[in-house]
Design an enzyme around this catalytic site. Structure first.
Site, PDB file in Angstrom:
ATOM      1  N   ARG A  56     117.255 -74.269  63.444  1.00 47.13           N
ATOM      2  CA  ARG A  56     118.649 -73.821  63.324  1.00 47.13           C
ATOM      3  C   ARG A  56     119.306 -73.726  64.693  1.00 47.13           C
ATOM      4  O   ARG A  56     120.234 -72.962  64.901  1.00 47.13           O
ATOM      5  CB  ARG A  56     118.710 -72.480  62.632  1.00 47.13           C
ATOM      6  N   GLY A  74     119.219 -73.257  58.258  1.00 49.93           N
ATOM      7  CA  GLY A  74     119.775 -73.631  59.564  1.00 49.93           C
ATOM      8  C   GLY A  74     120.859 -72.696  60.067  1.00 49.93           C
ATOM      9  O   GLY A  74     121.479 -72.957  61.096  1.00 49.93           O
ATOM     10  N   ARG A  83     108.718 -73.923  75.544  1.00 46.33           N
ATOM     11  CA  ARG A  83     107.886 -72.811  75.104  1.00 46.33           C
ATOM     12  C   ARG A  83     106.421 -73.216  75.142  1.00 46.33           C
ATOM     13  O   ARG A  83     106.118 -74.422  75.209  1.00 46.33           O
ATOM     14  CB  ARG A  83     108.224 -72.472  73.635  1.00 46.33           C
ATOM     15  N   ASP A 132     105.683 -69.765  70.089  1.00 46.63           N
ATOM     16  CA  ASP A 132     106.958 -70.495  70.152  1.00 46.63           C
ATOM     17  C   ASP A 132     108.067 -69.610  70.692  1.00 46.63           C
ATOM     18  O   ASP A 132     109.183 -70.080  70.915  1.00 46.63           O
ATOM     19  CB  ASP A 132     107.339 -71.041  68.768  1.00 46.63           C
ATOM     20  N   ASP A 134     114.358 -65.068  72.310  1.00 43.14           N
ATOM     21  CA  ASP A 134     114.327 -64.874  70.863  1.00 43.14           C
ATOM     22  C   ASP A 134     114.326 -63.400  70.465  1.00 43.14           C
ATOM     23  O   ASP A 134     113.284 -62.798  70.249  1.00 43.14           O
ATOM     24  CB  ASP A 134     113.142 -65.610  70.238  1.00 43.14           C
TER      25      ASP A 134
HETATM   26  P1  AMP Z   1     111.944 -67.447  64.930  1.00 41.22           P
HETATM   27  O1  AMP Z   1     111.180 -66.529  64.037  1.00 41.22           O
HETATM   28  O2  AMP Z   1     113.418 -67.167  64.955  1.00 41.22           O
HETATM   29  O3  AMP Z   1     111.353 -67.569  66.281  1.00 41.22           O
HETATM   30  O4  AMP Z   1     111.846 -68.890  64.242  1.00 41.22           O
HETATM   31  C1  AMP Z   1     110.621 -69.525  63.970  1.00 41.22           C
HETATM   32  C2  AMP Z   1     110.878 -70.910  63.429  1.00 41.22           C
HETATM   33  O5  AMP Z   1     111.624 -70.848  62.217  1.00 41.22           O
HETATM   34  C3  AMP Z   1     111.677 -71.819  64.354  1.00 41.22           C
HETATM   35  O6  AMP Z   1     111.181 -73.113  64.198  1.00 41.22           O
HETATM   36  C4  AMP Z   1     113.075 -71.702  63.816  1.00 41.22           C
HETATM   37  O7  AMP Z   1     113.849 -72.836  64.104  1.00 41.22           O
HETATM   38  C5  AMP Z   1     112.824 -71.590  62.322  1.00 41.22           C
HETATM   39  N1  AMP Z   1     113.893 -70.868  61.621  1.00 41.22           N
HETATM   40  C6  AMP Z   1     114.169 -69.549  61.651  1.00 41.22           C
HETATM   41  N2  AMP Z   1     115.219 -69.260  60.872  1.00 41.22           N
HETATM   42  C7  AMP Z   1     115.644 -70.427  60.317  1.00 41.22           C
HETATM   43  C8  AMP Z   1     116.691 -70.806  59.420  1.00 41.22           C
HETATM   44  N3  AMP Z   1     117.534 -69.900  58.906  1.00 41.22           N
HETATM   45  N4  AMP Z   1     116.795 -72.109  59.097  1.00 41.22           N
HETATM   46  C9  AMP Z   1     115.960 -73.023  59.585  1.00 41.22           C
HETATM   47  N5  AMP Z   1     114.954 -72.739  60.431  1.00 41.22           N
HETATM   48  C10 AMP Z   1     114.790 -71.458  60.808  1.00 41.22           C
HETATM   49 MG    MG Z   2     111.804 -68.535  67.907  1.00 39.65          MG
END
Ligand code: AMP
Ligand code: MG
Length: 494
Positions: free
Chosen positions: A95, A128, A185, A254, A264
Site C-alpha cells: 500500500r 492498499g 529494510r 521488514d 513504520d
Molecule cells: P506493516 O504491518 O504495516 O509493516 O505491513 C506489513 C506488510 O503488509 C507490508 O508488505 C505492507 O505493504 C502490507 N500491508 C499492510 N496493510 C496493507 C493494506 N491495507 N493493503 C495492502 N497491503 C498492506
Molecule cells: Mg511495514
C-alpha cells in the site's frame, strides 16, 4: 485531463536507476476528492519544495496521487520479512509507493514515498489503503520522535482521499507522504537472498554501502563491515528508544531499516509507568515486542540480515557463519554501551564514573520506578528539575517511597556539581512531554469522527517542543488515567 503537474521536487532516482528488477513500476490509485489535512512546511522547505505549491490545488492533487509529479518514477519495492518470528517470502509495498529521491538542504538523499496510495502487485489480500487515523498517528509520532532527536522517517503531508476504507467500520481514507533516508529494510535483503541469490544481494549491499555507509566503499571486507555498521546504528537506535520509553510494537524484519531510522509507526506507543514487560499491540500476545525485549529482537533481526549476507561475507560458509556470529554476539554489549550513555545523560552524570556503578544507579532508579508504578518520563524529568534547583517534583513523586532516600543520597554523591553543558545535556535527555497514548487517541478520534483537527494541531505543537516546560501545556504531561492504560491497545496494518 488533469492540469499539468507542477514541478514539486527535484527528483533524482537512484533506486530505480541502479536496481532494476528490485521493484515494480506502478501508479497510485486516484483519490476521488482530495483535501489537505496537514502539510509539514518546514520539512517541505528542507526538501527544496515550495510549501505554497504543495498546498495549492495542483499540489494537493499530486499528493493524493491523482497525477504524476514531474520527475517522479513511482515504484512498489519488493521485500520479504520475518513477522513475529515466521518468514513471509513475499511482502513488498502493498500500500506504498516510492515516488523518488531528492537531495535535501543538508545534502542528504531522501526518499519521498506514499503510504495508502492503493493496491499494488504486492497487496495480497489488502486493499492498499490507509485510514486517516493511522496516517495521522504516523505523522504525530514520527514528528515527535524527530523532535526528541531520535533517528526516524519523517512525515511531509497527510491528504484525505475523500474515499472511505473498510475496516471494522468504514473510515475516511488518507495518503501519507513519508520521507526516509531510504526504505531499504532487512526484509529487502531477505527477499533477494531467498529468491535470487548472492549476485543480486551483492548489488543491493553495494547500493546500501554507497548510500548509507560510504566510508566502507574501500573496505577489504565491506559486507561484514556493513553488518557491523547496521548493528551499530540499531544498537544506538534501540538505546535511544529505551531512553524515552518508546515501544515500536511490530519489530518485524521488514520494519527495520538499513539506515538506522525508526520506520513504520503502526502499533507503537510510549510507556507511562515503568515496566519492561509493557506491550500495547493487540496482536503481540506473547510480548515478543515488549519494551524490555527490543534489544534482543533487534539482535534476532540482525541475525536474519547476517544470513542474507553470508555468501558475501566469506566464500567458506563455516567461516562466514563464524565471523557473523562473533559480530552479533557482541551486539548486547553495544546496546549496553549506548544505553549507559543515554542513562548517564538522563541521570545528569559526566563520563568520569565507573561504568558498572553508573549502570547500577540507573538500574536501581528503574527498580524504584517499577516498584512504585511511577511514570517513567515524569520521574526522570523530576530528577532534571532537582538538578536544576527545584526538588519539589521529585519529592512529590517519591514521597516516602521505600528506598528512595538511600538512592537519592547516592545520586547526589555521584555528581555533586554540574556545569551548564551537563545540565543542558540532562535536559535534552529527559523530555518534559511525550506523545501520551490517551492524548494521541483523543486527537485522532476528534480528527476522524468530527473532522476537528484542533486537538491534533495542538498536540503536534506540544510534541514539537518536548524539552521546554510551559504552564499552558501542563495537562499534556499528565499520565493517562490508570483504567485507560490498563486496557490500551494499538493495532497493526490499519
Ligand atoms: P506493516 O504491518 O504495516 O509493516 O505491513 C506489513 C506488510 O503488509 C507490508 O508488505 C505492507 O505493504 C502490507 N500491508 C499492510 N496493510 C496493507 C493494506 N491495507 N493493503 C495492502 N497491503 C498492506
Ligand atoms: Mg511495514
Amino acid at each position: 485531463m488533469p492540469p499539468p503537474a507542477p514541478r514539486l521536487f527535484a527528483f533524482d532516482n537512484t533506486y530505480v536507476r541502479d536496481l532494476e528488477n528490485f521493484y515494480v513500476r506502478w501508479k497510485p490509485t486516484p483519490a476521488s476528492k482530495p483535501s489537505l489535512i496537514r502539510l509539514n512546511t518546514s520539512l517541505a522547505c528542507e526538501l527544496g519544495a515550495d510549501p505554497a505549491l504543495l498546498a495549492s490545488p495542483e499540489g494537493i492533487e499530486a499528493l493524493a496521487g491523482n497525477y504524476p509529479m514531474e520527475g517522479a518514477e513511482p515504484i512498489a519495492q519488493a521485500y520479504a520479512g520475518h513477522q513475529f518470528g515466521g518468514f513471509s517470502p513475499q511482502l513488498g509495498d502493498g500500500r506504498a509507493l516510492l515516488l523518488g529521491e531528492v537531495i535535501d538542504a543538508n545534502g542528504r538523499r531522501q526518499d519521498i514515498a506514499f503510504k495508502g496510495s492503493g493496491r499494488t502487485p504486492f497487496s495480497r489480500n489488502g486493499d492498499g489503503k490507509c485510514a486517516l487515523g493511522p496516517a495521522l498517528r504516523e505523522y504525530l509520532v514520527s514528528e515527535a520522535m524527530h523532535a526528541l532527536g531520535i533517528p526516524t522517517t519523517r512525515s511531509l503531508a497527510v491528504v484525505a482521499t475523500g474515499d472511505m476504507v473498510r475496516r471494522e467500520r468504514a473510515l475516511p481514507g488518507a495518503v501519507l507522504t513519508r520521507v526516509a533516508a531510504s526504505h531499504v529494510r532487512i526484509g529487502t535483503f531477505e527477499y533477494f537472498a531467498a529468491h535470487q541469490g548472492p549476485e543480486q544481494v551483492k548489488r543491493l549491499a553495494d547500493y546500501v554501502i554507497a548510500r548509507h555507509y560510504p566510508e566502507l566503499v574501500a573496505s577489504t571486507q565491506p559486507y561484514l563491515d556493513l553488518l557491523a555498521g547496521v548493528a551499530e546504528r540499531q544498537a544506538l537506535l534501540i538505546a535511544r528508544w529505551l531512553g524515552v520509553g518508546f515501544i515500536h510494537g511490530v519489530m518485524n524484519t521488514d520494519n527495520m531499516t538499513l539506515s538506522g531510522e525508526t520506520i513504520d509507526y503502526g502499533p507503537c506507543a510510549f510507556m507511562e509507568a515503568y515496566d519492561p514487560a509493557t506491550v500495547f499491540s493487540s496482536i503481540d500476545r506473547h510480548g515478543r515486542y515488549a519494551y524490555g525485549n527490543q534489544a534482543d529482537i533487534a539482535q534476532w533481526n540482525l541475525a536474519r540480515l547476517a544470513e542474507s549476507l553470508l555468501a558475501l561475507i566469506d566464500t567458506d560458509s563455516d567461516q562466514a557463519v563464524a565471523r557473523a556470529t562473533a559480530l552479533l554476539t557482541a551486539f548486547p554489549e553495544r546496546v549496553a554501551v549506548h544505553w549507559l550513555a543515554v542513562m548517564r545523560s538522563k541521570l545528569g552524570f559526566d563520563e568520569s564514573g565507573q561504568a558498572s556503578e553508573d549502570s547500577q544507579l540507573a538500574e536501581d532508579f528503574l527498580s524504584l520506578l517499577q516498584a512504585g508504578k511511577l511514570d517513567f518520563t515524569n520521574a526522570f524529568r523530576a530528577l532534571y528539575d532537582a538538578a536544576a534547583g527545584n526538588p519539589l517534583p521529585l519529592q512529590a513523586l517519591f514521597g516516602n517511597e521505600a528506598g528512595f532516600g538511600a538512592w537519592h543520597a547516592r545520586w547526589l554523591a555521584r555528581q555533586p556539581n554540574r556545569a551548564d553543558a551537563l545540565l543542558t545535556a540532562m535536559r535534552r535527555a529527559n523530555p518534559w512531554v511525550i506523545a501520551r497514548n490517551h492524548r494521541v487517541e483523543e486527537a485522532l478520534a476528534e480528527a476522524v469522527d468530527r473532522m476537528n483537527l484542533a486537538p491534533f494541531e495542538r498536540l503536534l505543537a506540544v510534541l514539537q517542543n518536548p524539552f521546554e516546560s510551559r504552564a499552558d501545556d501542563i495537562a499534556y504531561t499528565e499520565p493517562a488515567p490508570a483504567e485507560v492504560t490498563a486496557c490500551y491497545q494499538t493495532f497493526c496494518g490499519t
